[in-house]
Design a protein around this motif. Structure first.
Motif, PDB file in Angstrom:
ATOM      1  N   THR A  56       7.381  -0.925 -15.812  1.00  0.00           N
ATOM      2  CA  THR A  56       6.170  -1.366 -15.122  1.00  0.00           C
ATOM      3  C   THR A  56       6.418  -2.569 -14.224  1.00  0.00           C
ATOM      4  O   THR A  56       5.842  -2.665 -13.131  1.00  0.00           O
ATOM      5  N   ARG A  57       7.261  -3.488 -14.659  1.00  0.00           N
ATOM      6  CA  ARG A  57       7.546  -4.661 -13.822  1.00  0.00           C
ATOM      7  C   ARG A  57       8.158  -4.236 -12.493  1.00  0.00           C
ATOM      8  O   ARG A  57       7.767  -4.719 -11.422  1.00  0.00           O
ATOM      9  N   GLY A  58       9.105  -3.317 -12.552  1.00  0.00           N
ATOM     10  CA  GLY A  58       9.721  -2.815 -11.325  1.00  0.00           C
ATOM     11  C   GLY A  58       8.713  -2.083 -10.451  1.00  0.00           C
ATOM     12  O   GLY A  58       8.720  -2.209  -9.223  1.00  0.00           O
ATOM     13  N   GLU A  59       7.830  -1.323 -11.099  1.00  0.00           N
ATOM     14  CA  GLU A  59       6.797  -0.599 -10.362  1.00  0.00           C
ATOM     15  C   GLU A  59       5.864  -1.570  -9.631  1.00  0.00           C
ATOM     16  O   GLU A  59       5.488  -1.339  -8.478  1.00  0.00           O
ATOM     17  N   ALA A  60       5.503  -2.665 -10.304  1.00  0.00           N
ATOM     18  CA  ALA A  60       4.597  -3.643  -9.695  1.00  0.00           C
ATOM     19  C   ALA A  60       5.238  -4.317  -8.479  1.00  0.00           C
ATOM     20  O   ALA A  60       4.585  -4.516  -7.450  1.00  0.00           O
ATOM     21  N   ASP A  65      -1.108  -3.467 -18.910  1.00  0.00           N
ATOM     22  CA  ASP A  65      -0.100  -4.445 -18.488  1.00  0.00           C
ATOM     23  C   ASP A  65      -0.772  -5.496 -17.608  1.00  0.00           C
ATOM     24  O   ASP A  65      -1.063  -5.265 -16.429  1.00  0.00           O
ATOM     25  N   LYS A  66      -1.023  -6.668 -18.176  1.00  0.00           N
ATOM     26  CA  LYS A  66      -1.763  -7.713 -17.484  1.00  0.00           C
ATOM     27  C   LYS A  66      -0.991  -8.305 -16.297  1.00  0.00           C
ATOM     28  O   LYS A  66      -1.576  -8.628 -15.256  1.00  0.00           O
ATOM     29  N   ARG A  67       0.310  -8.482 -16.446  1.00  0.00           N
ATOM     30  CA  ARG A  67       1.097  -9.046 -15.344  1.00  0.00           C
ATOM     31  C   ARG A  67       1.075  -8.115 -14.136  1.00  0.00           C
ATOM     32  O   ARG A  67       0.924  -8.550 -12.996  1.00  0.00           O
ATOM     33  N   ALA A  68       1.235  -6.819 -14.407  1.00  0.00           N
ATOM     34  CA  ALA A  68       1.201  -5.842 -13.321  1.00  0.00           C
ATOM     35  C   ALA A  68      -0.196  -5.774 -12.710  1.00  0.00           C
ATOM     36  O   ALA A  68      -0.348  -5.626 -11.492  1.00  0.00           O
TER      37      ALA A  68
END
Length: 221
Positions: free
Chosen positions: A133-137, A172-175
């Protein structure tokens, strides 16, 4: 420097290379692009010596970052592509995403939006495939900025809204905050300041809950 000397004395080329990568990152942070590039190239030579494809990929990433600090965007793009090839060879998908995102950033800064979009789209697809997800964001954010650079605010808006819905469903709050930041830029580009402020305030609230002070400062800017 002391660690580098120690590993040199013991003949541990792999550890020497990793120390050089740390030094290269520090030099890049200090805007010393020439020094950062030299340290990355020295690390690359050592990783080749010990036949580490993963290490070579990391060294290419460091070199690409150094090139971007020097505003040498084409060279940064080529280094990122070399890194991607290394990571693909060892099937490290997360680092492959990092290389694709660096390539996309290089072309975004070069103001070549089509090439940036191609790399960012690849990064997004790989990230979703492996649940990163981090990479996706990060890829989503790059794609939104690329669409805005091309004057395609409609596509940027759809992408940011779809990503916001997806990240919220994943919890996912960061995303989610990244998607809200992207929406902020879209509405600012569309000259809708009230909507832009609303997205920024939502993002800030999430980042405050997560304790992300650096991200909060970026959003406030």
């Amino acid at each position: 420097q002391q660690a580098l000397k120690l590993f040199d004395e013991t003949g541990d080329a792999r550890m020497q290379a990793y120390v050089l990568l740390v030094m290269s990152a520090a030099s890049a942070t200090g805007q010393e692009s020439d020094r950062s590039l030299q340290e990355a190239n020295d690390a690359l030579a050592l990783f080749k010596q010990v036949d580490s494809q993963l290490g070579q990929g990391r060294a290419w990433l460091a070199a690409g970052n150094a090139h971007l600090v020097a505003d040498a965007y084409d060279s940064g793009f080529e280094s990122a592509r070399s890194a991607q090839d290394c990571f693909a060879e060892v099937s490290n998908k997360k680092l492959e995403v990092s290389a694709l995102e660096l390539a996309a950033l290089a072309m975004l800064l070069k103001e070549k939006p089509q090439l940036a979009l191609e790399s960012a789209s690849q990064a997004l697809a790989v990230s979703r495939d492996i649940g990163f997800t981090r990479g996706e964001a990060i890829a989503m954010s790059t794609m939104v900025h690329t669409c805005l650079q091309r004057g395609d605010s409609r596509r940027a808006l759809v992408l940011a809204q779809q990503s916001l819905t997806r990240f919220r469903s994943l919890g996912d709050k960061r995303a989610e905050a990244a998607a809200l930041d992207a929406l902020m830029y879209v509405y600012a580009d569309k000259r809708e300041p009230e909507q832009a402020i609303l997205q920024a305030e939502e993002s800030l609230e999430i980042l405050r809950e997560l304790g992300c002070k650096r991200r909060m400062a970026t959003t406030l800017l």
